[in-house]
Design an enzyme around this catalytic site. Structure first.
Site, PDB file in Angstrom:
ATOM      1  N   HIS A  21      -9.453  -6.025  10.571  1.00  0.00           N
ATOM      2  CA  HIS A  21     -10.170  -5.802   9.319  1.00  0.00           C
ATOM      3  C   HIS A  21     -11.522  -5.150   9.551  1.00  0.00           C
ATOM      4  O   HIS A  21     -12.374  -5.143   8.653  1.00  0.00           O
ATOM      5  CB  HIS A  21     -10.376  -7.129   8.577  1.00  0.00           C
ATOM      6  N   GLU A  73       0.810  -1.216   0.000  1.00  0.00           N
ATOM      7  CA  GLU A  73       0.000   0.000   0.000  1.00  0.00           C
ATOM      8  C   GLU A  73       0.844   1.267   0.000  1.00  0.00           C
ATOM      9  O   GLU A  73       0.514   2.241  -0.683  1.00  0.00           O
ATOM     10  CB  GLU A  73      -0.946   0.005   1.206  1.00  0.00           C
TER      11      GLU A  73
END
Length: 369
Positions: free
Chosen positions: A161, A92
């Site tokens: 998450h 990322e």
């Protein structure tokens, strides 16, 4: 990569053909039905904006060959090719930095995070490179980039998450933060985000992707776009105001239906944008109903609801007939066990109880304890 995309910028004729085909497809859809899933709304918005502007491109993990982890980018690789739909490594920080650099050069990247939890790997680029550059350059550098992906709780995926980052990004000057609920929100706000000259954080919800919503011919038009910074009153009422964003808007509407059966008229506001926040719509509603409930999935401390409460206390305190109620997620990392997970996120019954307390229709929490 930038050189290849710049070649695409000059391909005006092909862009026009793609635009016409996208409009034609949506017209066919409009005549065939009146509902659209959030997934299809996001996909169609991306398709149309990529057709209309060859400077727009999509990048992220599995957005191309796999057509997106949630199939948001389905069909885009085949239509636009690997120069504009780029599969990235699992890094990322790397691909977000590339995206910000491309935006510096006048392109319009859409960076997809498989979940916004992973955006923590890239937060230096989002905050220090994207959000602050326009101010630090005295307006000489624009950063037209969109960071999008699912945010907040899903189901059974654990603490790493399930985090809601709405208040994190909404606290940062230089960013715009959008939180769609319905298919209309998803289409109109994503188009607005891609066209905006500033960096936009676009917080979707995984559990909403498959939900269908009624959609009008106006929303299906390729020129449709929603204004950034304007909330929507989803349901009018006179007894209590309920503010919510993303998935919690649906919960607020269900709570309003239950309350209506008990004689309480709730006004539900879909925030749509949390930075900039539509303070005028919120305060106007509170001045009418004299009560406020805020709903969000995130943690209670320093949350979006806390900011809304402050705004109302500062601007409309004299209109309040009851203490403000905040409904939030529990102040713990998201549990993995299903029974504990349900206790950790707001439920419809939590909103109903809060509204009754605000309307003095139930025993207060302190007395009940």
């Amino acid at each position: 990569m930038l050189g290849i995309i710049r070649q695409k910028v000059g391909a005006g004729g092909a862009s026009l053909l793609r635009t016409r085909s996208a409009v034609s497809a949506l017209r066919s859809y409009s005549s065939a039905g009146k509902e659209m899933t959030v997934r299809d709304a996001l996909n169609s918005a991306l398709d149309e904006e990529m057709s209309a502007d060859p400077k727009v491109f999509l990048m992220g993990e599995e957005v191309g060959e796999y057509q997106g982890a949630y199939k948001i980018s389905k069909g885009l690789l085949e239509k636009y090719g690997p120069e504009r739909v780029l599969d990235t490594p699992i890094t990322e920080a790397g691909f977000t930095g590339i995206g910000v650099g491309a935006a510096y050069h006048g392109l319009r990247p859409v960076v997809e995070f498989m979940t916004f939890n992973f955006s923590m790997q890239a937060i230096d680029h989002i905050i220090n490179s994207a959000a602050k550059s326009n101010y630090m350059s005295a307006g000489q550098i624009s950063v037209p980039i969109v960071f999008r992906g699912p945010n907040g709780a899903a189901a059974g995926v654990g603490a790493q998450h399930s985090h809601c980052y709405a208040s994190w990004y909404a606290s940062c000057p230089g960013l715009k933060v959008l939180t769609p609920y319905s298919s209309e929100d998803a289409r109109g706000l994503l188009k607005a985000a891609i066209r905006d000259p500033d960096p936009v954080v676009f917080l979707e919800n995984e559990l909403l992707y498959g939900e269908s919503f009624p959609i009008s011919a106006e929303v299906l038009d390729s020129s449709f776009c929603l204004p950034i910074g304007k909330a929507k009153i989803e349901r009018e009422g006179k007894d209590v105001t309920i503010t919510a964003f993303s998935k919690m808007v649906g919960y607020a509407l269900k709570a309003a239906e239950i309350l209506a059966k008990e004689g309480i008229s709730a006004e539900v506001i879909n925030l749509r944008t949390i930075r900039p926040l539509d303070r005028s719509t919120i305060n106007a509603s509170v001045r009418k109903t004299n009560r406020l409930i805020t709903v969000e999935e995130g943690f209670p401390q320093h949350g979006v609801g806390a900011e809304i409460c402050t705004s109302v206390v500062e601007e409309s305190f004299g209109y309040l007939d009851a203490p403000v109620e905040r409904i939030t997620g529990a102040d713990v990392p998201m549990p993995y066990a299903a029974n504990l997970e349900r206790l950790a996120v707001p439920q419809v019954e939590d909103i109903v109880r809060a509204a009754k307390r605000a309307c003095y229709r139930s025993v207060p929490l302190a007395a009940a304890a």
